[in-house]
Design an enzyme around this catalytic site. Structure first.
Site, PDB file in Angstrom:
ATOM      1  N   SER A  41      -1.546  -4.021  10.175  1.00  0.00           N
ATOM      2  CA  SER A  41      -1.213  -4.933   9.083  1.00  0.00           C
ATOM      3  C   SER A  41       0.075  -5.703   9.393  1.00  0.00           C
ATOM      4  O   SER A  41       1.024  -5.138   9.933  1.00  0.00           O
ATOM      5  CB  SER A  41      -0.994  -4.144   7.783  1.00  0.00           C
ATOM      6  OG  SER A  41      -2.157  -3.450   7.433  1.00  0.00           O
ATOM      7  N   HIS A  98     -10.741  -2.754  11.516  1.00  0.00           N
ATOM      8  CA  HIS A  98      -9.623  -3.564  11.015  1.00  0.00           C
ATOM      9  C   HIS A  98      -9.397  -4.715  11.999  1.00  0.00           C
ATOM     10  O   HIS A  98      -8.408  -4.719  12.739  1.00  0.00           O
ATOM     11  CB  HIS A  98      -8.394  -2.658  10.905  1.00  0.00           C
ATOM     12  CG  HIS A  98      -7.260  -3.243  10.126  1.00  0.00           C
ATOM     13  ND1 HIS A  98      -5.951  -2.840  10.301  1.00  0.00           N
ATOM     14  CD2 HIS A  98      -7.219  -4.205   9.163  1.00  0.00           C
ATOM     15  CE1 HIS A  98      -5.169  -3.519   9.482  1.00  0.00           C
ATOM     16  NE2 HIS A  98      -5.908  -4.340   8.781  1.00  0.00           N
ATOM     17  N   ASP A 142      -9.321 -10.074   8.798  1.00  0.00           N
ATOM     18  CA  ASP A 142      -8.835  -8.712   8.533  1.00  0.00           C
ATOM     19  C   ASP A 142      -9.841  -7.610   8.872  1.00  0.00           C
ATOM     20  O   ASP A 142      -9.447  -6.567   9.367  1.00  0.00           O
ATOM     21  CB  ASP A 142      -8.425  -8.603   7.057  1.00  0.00           C
ATOM     22  CG  ASP A 142      -7.557  -7.381   6.763  1.00  0.00           C
ATOM     23  OD1 ASP A 142      -6.722  -7.014   7.616  1.00  0.00           O
ATOM     24  OD2 ASP A 142      -7.715  -6.784   5.689  1.00  0.00           O
ATOM     25  N   TYR A 169      -1.585  -3.553  -6.717  1.00  0.00           N
ATOM     26  CA  TYR A 169      -1.398  -4.237  -5.431  1.00  0.00           C
ATOM     27  C   TYR A 169      -2.688  -4.278  -4.590  1.00  0.00           C
ATOM     28  O   TYR A 169      -3.421  -3.279  -4.512  1.00  0.00           O
ATOM     29  CB  TYR A 169      -0.279  -3.559  -4.610  1.00  0.00           C
ATOM     30  CG  TYR A 169      -0.247  -4.113  -3.199  1.00  0.00           C
ATOM     31  CD1 TYR A 169       0.307  -5.371  -2.950  1.00  0.00           C
ATOM     32  CD2 TYR A 169      -0.846  -3.437  -2.142  1.00  0.00           C
ATOM     33  CE1 TYR A 169       0.272  -5.918  -1.677  1.00  0.00           C
ATOM     34  CE2 TYR A 169      -0.883  -3.978  -0.870  1.00  0.00           C
ATOM     35  CZ  TYR A 169      -0.323  -5.222  -0.639  1.00  0.00           C
ATOM     36  OH  TYR A 169      -0.386  -5.763   0.609  1.00  0.00           O
ATOM     37  N   ARG A 200       0.842  -1.191   0.000  1.00  0.00           N
ATOM     38  CA  ARG A 200       0.000   0.000   0.000  1.00  0.00           C
ATOM     39  C   ARG A 200       0.883   1.249   0.000  1.00  0.00           C
ATOM     40  O   ARG A 200       2.038   1.217   0.410  1.00  0.00           O
ATOM     41  CB  ARG A 200      -0.917   0.006   1.227  1.00  0.00           C
ATOM     42  CG  ARG A 200      -2.110  -0.953   1.091  1.00  0.00           C
ATOM     43  CD  ARG A 200      -3.025  -0.914   2.284  1.00  0.00           C
ATOM     44  NE  ARG A 200      -2.392  -1.468   3.455  1.00  0.00           N
ATOM     45  CZ  ARG A 200      -1.835  -0.777   4.427  1.00  0.00           C
ATOM     46  NH1 ARG A 200      -1.871   0.548   4.403  1.00  0.00           N
ATOM     47  NH2 ARG A 200      -1.252  -1.386   5.425  1.00  0.00           N
TER      48      ARG A 200
HETATM   49  O1  SAT Z   1      -2.307  -4.567   1.581  1.00  0.00           O
HETATM   50  S1  SAT Z   1      -3.606  -4.844   2.169  1.00  0.00           S
HETATM   51  O2  SAT Z   1      -4.207  -3.571   2.566  1.00  0.00           O
HETATM   52  O3  SAT Z   1      -4.453  -5.493   1.237  1.00  0.00           O
HETATM   53  C1  SAT Z   1      -3.361  -5.800   3.567  1.00  0.00           C
HETATM   54  C2  SAT Z   1      -2.981  -5.002   4.758  1.00  0.00           C
HETATM   55  O4  SAT Z   1      -2.125  -4.118   4.689  1.00  0.00           O
HETATM   56  O5  SAT Z   1      -3.544  -5.242   5.851  1.00  0.00           O
HETATM   57 MN    MN Z   2      -5.200  -5.586   7.128  1.00  0.00          MN
END
Ligand code: SAT
Ligand code: MN
Length: 580
Positions: free
Chosen positions: A249, A227, A276, A198, A70
């Site tokens: 994350s 989250h 998630d 991505y 990200r």
């Molecule tokens: O990269 S994602 O946003 O899909 C996964 C994450 O960072 O939690």
């Molecule tokens: Mn995540």
């Protein structure tokens, strides 16, 4: 006309006349369509087959090497008022935002097919679910959306009935990092993302819709988009408690969601509902109920093995899309932390040479449908969701935070969540291992001003007397010489057992200024190789360090100015005072 909903048809037509695709494909979500896309990508080389004997239906995608995570610095929330986006977001005014991103979209789909993907976040028949339509020129996005969401015909039918949906426009553009923009227009329920393929930037149902736009919607409608993983813990006596846990994350949410009880805790079963994202609604009975808006996992591959996450290790042996892993001489996927095989080709397709760094990218990912997981809970499809007994916040902290503690009240719990800090990981472009504040693990994902978000969280205290208890955990405490104090992984169930006992008022605790900590004897350490000193360190606080921490939390909260809810500041002042 591909849909009877004119608002949708008009939007698709407008996008097509601006982006100029060669063809338009409305996705039906069928298995045949998925296979057709796989075949097309195999043909054009954007996907390659992995060893089909040992990894049936598994494929590898290599992204552009500059497009692997990200991009928070290129992610914007465009609200009419800057303060509505808050200091926690990059902001642009909507007119500028549209102008900037629309210029990049002009003619960008020439020579490409435009895919129209209707999707439903959450069980197709749940009143808690919300729908969207993603338009994309990426077949990779399409196949990932098929695994991650309920998409296609049924979603379109629901959208046509409800006549409302989140619009998501995506193009990989030219993949150039300086023409990459992830734009959110929450007031228009609209996302425009260009320049990246991505996951979090391109699978718009995930972070863009299910967190940033949904959190904004949730505030308006009186629920929470978080989250959080959702997991069911079935005890040897057969009672099941559901817990929702928010970690940043790449801090082990997927591992916790699929935890396998250690042999020394016989009779326990763990059921995965989500790894998630959780959408939390108050039920008529005052219980907070959770659904997982997703139907698949987009997990970090490195570190996955029989010991850290056996369910994941097993489920990604079939029907999985791997992104940016290495491969062995036998064309099996390989990553750091895999216990067998060795890398022959690295994630960029070069012969593996340790001088080039890791074989698999640290943020390499698997995409797989949730029902591939042996611990999948069928309640993940229940329209009414599951009742949540405990909310658990956590971060990756070498120091300070004890193994677990319980907030004194809902309001104090909101402070605990707001104070979450964690070391940064490879899930975002940027330096790894720096401690930063990540309230509720939502720093990159809250689609509006955190001050208003905390006010919204606090408002639940008046809405129900049956709210979950709130906890904080830290699996990542280290000794000064860098050894982990707690074994983590499956053993984390011991901590969850204490949490459930607290929810059921079955166990006492040690009251401290930061909340209730376990008495060391109350953590089940049967068959666990842990010293009394380590356990003491994990279940106590250093008052001086905590005073500094609470002062720093206070400064952080103050940076939200007048909009900061007084009740939150009051909680911080009370804890700070109790520490002196
Ligand atoms: O990269 S994602 O946003 O899909 C996964 C994450 O960072 O939690
Ligand atoms: Mn995540």
């Amino acid at each position: 006309m591909k849909t009877k909903l004119s608002a949708l048809q008009t939007w698709v037509d407008q996008v097509a006349s601006h982006t100029l695709p060669d063809a338009i494909h409305w996705c039906d979500g069928s298995d045949a369509e998925y296979q057709q896309m796989i075949d097309k990508m195999l043909d054009d080389g954007t996907l390659s087959k992995l060893n089909q004997h040992t990894y049936p239906n598994c494929y590898l995608h290599r992204s552009d090497p500059t497009d692997v995570a990200r991009v928070e610095h290129r992610t914007f929330v465009c609200t009419g008022e800057k303060d509505d986006a808050g200091p926690n977001n990059n902001w642009m005014n909507p007119a500028d935002g549209h102008a900037k991103v629309d210029a990049l979209f002009a003619g960008t789909m020439k020579g490409r097919t435009m895919y129209v993907i209707p999707y439903c976040m959450g069980p197709i028949d749940s009143p808690f679910s919300r729908c969207g339509v993603e338009i994309t020129d990426s077949p990779y996005v399409l196949i990932n959306m098929k695994l991650m969401t309920r998409m296609g015909k049924k979603a379109l039918q629901r959208i046509e009935k409800e006549e409302s949906f989140v619009k998501g426009l995506h193009s990989t553009g030219d993949l150039s990092p300086d023409r990459r923009l992830i734009m959110h227009f929450p007031e228009e329920l609209l996302i425009k993302s260009i320049g990246s393929g991505y996951g979090g930037n391109a699978l718009l149902g995930k972070k863009c819709h299910a967190l940033r736009i949904a959190s904004f919607q949730a505030r308006r409608e009186g629920w929470l988009a978080e989250h959080m993983l959702i997991v069911g813990l079935e005890s040897p006596t057969g009672e099941t408690h559901y817990v929702a846990c928010a970690f940043p994350s790449a801090c082990g949410k997927t591992n916790l969601a699929m935890l396998i009880p250690p042999d020394s805790l016989p009779g326990w079963k763990v059921w995965t509902l989500g790894d998630d994202i959780a959408w939390l609604h108050l039920g008529d009975d005052g219980q907070l109920r959770a659904i997982n808006p997703e139907s698949g996992y987009f997990g970090v591959v490195p570190g996955t093995n029989e010991k850290t996450n056996k369910n994941a290790a097993d489920m990604i042996k079939r029907d999985t899309i791997f992104t940016n892993v290495a491969t062995t001489a036998d064309n099996e996927p390989w990553w750091e932390g895999k216990t067998d095989g060795e890398p022959a080709i690295d994630w960029q397709g070069r012969p593996y040479d340790p001088a080039n760094g890791k074989a698999a990218h640290p943020n390499s990912r698997f995409t797989v449908a949730a029902h591939n997981n042996a611990s999948y809970s069928s309640l993940a499809d229940a329209p009414e969701g599951v009742p949540i007994s405990a909310i658990v916040f956590g971060g990756r902290r070498k120091e300070l935070a004890p193994l677990v503690y319980e907030a004194r009240s809902w309001e104090h719990g909101v402070l605990v969540g707001a104070g979450v800090a964690s070391e940064t990981t490879a899930a975002n472009v940027g330096e790894v291992g720096i401690v930063r504040r990540d309230p509720m693990a939502m720093k990159p994902f809250c689609g509006y001003n955190f001050a208003d978000y905390w006010t919204h969280w606090l408002s639940f205290a008046d809405k129900s007397e049956h709210l979950p208890k709130i906890f904080h955990v830290n699996w990542f405490r280290q000794t000064p010489d860098g050894k982990f104090l707690w074994p983590g992984f499956g053993e984390n169930l011991r901590v969850l057992e204490w949490i459930i006992d607290r929810c059921e008022n079955r166990v006492g605790a040690n009251e401290t200024p930061i909340g209730y900590l376990p008495n060391p004897d109350d953590i089940n350490t049967t068959d666990l190789d842990i010293s009394a000193d380590a356990l003491a360190a994990l279940t106590s606080i250093d008052r001086d360090q905590w005073r500094t921490e609470m002062e720093s939390v206070g400064e952080y909260l103050d940076s939200y100015g007048d909009r900061l809810p007084k009740a939150l500041k009051h909680q911080q002042e009370r804890v700070t005072a109790d520490l002196t």
